[in-house]
Scaffold this motif. Structure first.
Motif: not given
Length: 522
Positions: A265-266, A271, A273, A297, A299, A306
């Motif tokens: 998790t970022l 979001n 990764l 990446t 959601d 991305s």
């Protein structure tokens, strides 16, 4: 939370435990293995440990078991004692911030029994899962089900923060292979089962990647025919509250064909990764070479936010001597174990090298790896050489900033059915069989520092034996340390400890004793 619970428990009278500062011994242990030890972690920091063992034989059908909880300084906190059928074999253990879960496999009764204990020592919930004959035969053939082997741990059961636990169980129905996901809640008695939908494929295999606070993520491989080498991959997200599918991202929905390996998790966002290898769109996962490492990446609903692709031939070649097929000189290919994001936003990926090489010896084939390649072979002329550790540093945009190699000796690992699949799929199979030297990564709750631990076997003039190595990140700097682990113990395990320490447990089978200690590292 955990510290308050541990502090509030009364210290039990332990006539068999002898405590010294940061050392502890437990006597009268009839049986114990690596899967019987675990860490108690809160906000990514070690707050204690648990050890589970057979403490007595009640009668010919019943054993007495003891779970001992100790704090981060190895002070005994609580004993949990219970009786169970002698045919109940401990398959896995896990801890999820507020409870302990033990999964037992009873081949005779054809059941999985999962027990959830609170840190107060009380049994909270018991979950029962029956297994049909065909699935039982399939499960019994898997390497992860070899209960007497030291490496048979953490293959099917995983903790999910304070929500509960997730298990992934392979299934077989005739010639069709599939899986089911079970969610065991620890905050309330609730078991949720997700069964893979029939999409016309004969073979499905799921690997757990990790979870957010609401979603568990899995990499799913599938084939239309068991003997086919045409394999597809997808990223499956399952809602932890109801077991429903949230998303299923096929490998053709990304710019390149994508094979997920690890997630994180970022910080500062919801979001997710996903790190993995990528291929040409028309590539065959079972045999073709990867193009590089991708960071995708998404959601929480599975929408791709991305995509970043670092190729072997250009991006990695700036930092390592890499061929266009992703092979690094003297290292081979890279398998990534862990992703860490620091407070500054920098991202570190912990990798380990592997090479597929010819092996003169043949070994018996198994269902698990043979199914991955579409062949069942009783003899394999292939082995994996596990090589050096590699730490890759990325910026927030996932551009490579640095790649550092940490030399170690080769660890040779034979793989059944390995002649017919790519080394990249072999690497995934090797992970499930405990082939790598990587042990753990532990960070603090603020991500200002982290420690990566791995083992090596050294042959020098002054020392010959196993050595534990650590790579520590603190204040933006990387340092290393090592500890010799030569021991007369029947088995030995290293786990993360409180900041600046590692935990070492040694089991002496003849003396029926476990010695535990904390060792300081730089």
């Amino acid at each position: 939370m955990i510290r308050k619970i541990l502090s509030g428990l009364l210290l039990c009278a332990l006539p068999f435990a002898h405590q010294a500062q940061q050392k502890l011994s437990i006597d009268n242990i009839r049986s114990v293995s690596l899967r019987n030890f675990g860490t108690i972690v809160e906000s990514e920091e070690v707050k204690g440990y648990f050890v589970y063992y057979i403490s007595d034989k009640v009668d010919k059908n019943t054993n007495e078991y003891t779970i001992q909880i100790i704090d981060e300084n190895l002070a005994p906190i609580k004993n949990i004692v219970f009786q169970s059928d002698k045919d109940d074999q401990l398959m896995e253990t896990s801890f999820n911030q507020n409870s302990l879960m033990f999964m037992f496999f009873n081949k005779k009764m054809k059941t999985f029994t999962s027990k959830v204990y609170g840190l107060d020592g009380k049994l909270k919930y018991t979950y029962l899962k029956e297994i049909d004959k065909r699935s039982l035969a399939y499960l019994s053939a898997l390497p992860a089900m070899k209960m007497n082997e030291e490496e048979g741990q953490n293959k099917f059961l995983y903790d999910v923060a304070d929500k509960g636990y997730v298990s992934v169980i392979p299934l077989r129905s005739g010639r069709d292979y599939s899986f089911e996901v079970n969610i065991f809640r620890s905050d309330t008695k609730k078991q949720i089962t997700y069964v893979q939908e029939d999409e016309g494929y004969k073979f499905y295999q799921a690997s757990y990647l990790g979870a957010t606070s609401n979603i568990a993520l899995f990499e799913v491989m599938k084939k239309e025919k068991m003997m086919s080498n045409k394999m597809e991959s997808s990223l499956l997200g399952i809602d932890l509250s109801n077991g429903r599918k949230v998303f299923d991202i096929r490998d053709d929905l990304t710019k390149y064909k994508f094979l997920p390996i690890n997630i994180s998790t970022l910080t500062g966002t919801n979001n997710i990764l996903i790190l993995g290898t990528y291929y040409d769109k028309d590539a065959k996962l079972a045999k073709d070479a990867t193009l590089g490492i991708a960071a995708v990446t998404i959601d929480p609903k599975g929408k791709i936010v991305s995509q970043k692709y670092n190729s072997w031939s250009s991006d990695f070649a700036k930092h390592l001597p890499v061929s266009s097929k992703g092979k690094i000189d003297d290292i081979g290919y890279l398998y990534f174990h862990k992703i860490i994001q620091t407070e500054s936003g920098e991202i570190f990926a912990v990798g380990e090298g592997y090479k597929r090489v010819a092996s003169a010896g043949g070994i018996a084939g198994t269902v698990a790896l043979a199914a991955m390649g579409g062949y069942s072979s009783s003899v394999s002329t292939t082995r994996l050489d596990i090589t050096d550790m590699v730490l890759v540093k990325f910026n927030k945009e996932f551009d490579i900033l640095e790649a550092k190699v940490y030399d170690k000796n080769k660890n040779r690992f034979s793989l059944p059915g390995g002649d017919f699949v790519s080394p990249h799929l072999l690497a995934l199979g090797a992970k499930t069989m405990g082939a790598y030297d990587y042990e753990f990564t532990r960070t603090d709750k603020d991500h200002t520092h982290f420690v990566v631990g791995y083992n090596d076997y050294e042959k020098g003039k002054d020392y010959k034996g196993t050595v534990f190595h650590s790579i520590s990140y603190n204040g933006g700097k990387l340092t290393t340390d090592k500890i010799n682990l030569k021991s007369s113990a029947s088995s030995l395990r290293v786990m993360p400890g409180k900041p600046g320490f590692i935990f070492i447990s040694e089991y002496f089978k003849k003396d029926k004793k476990v010695d535990m200690r904390l060792e300081k590292i730089n």
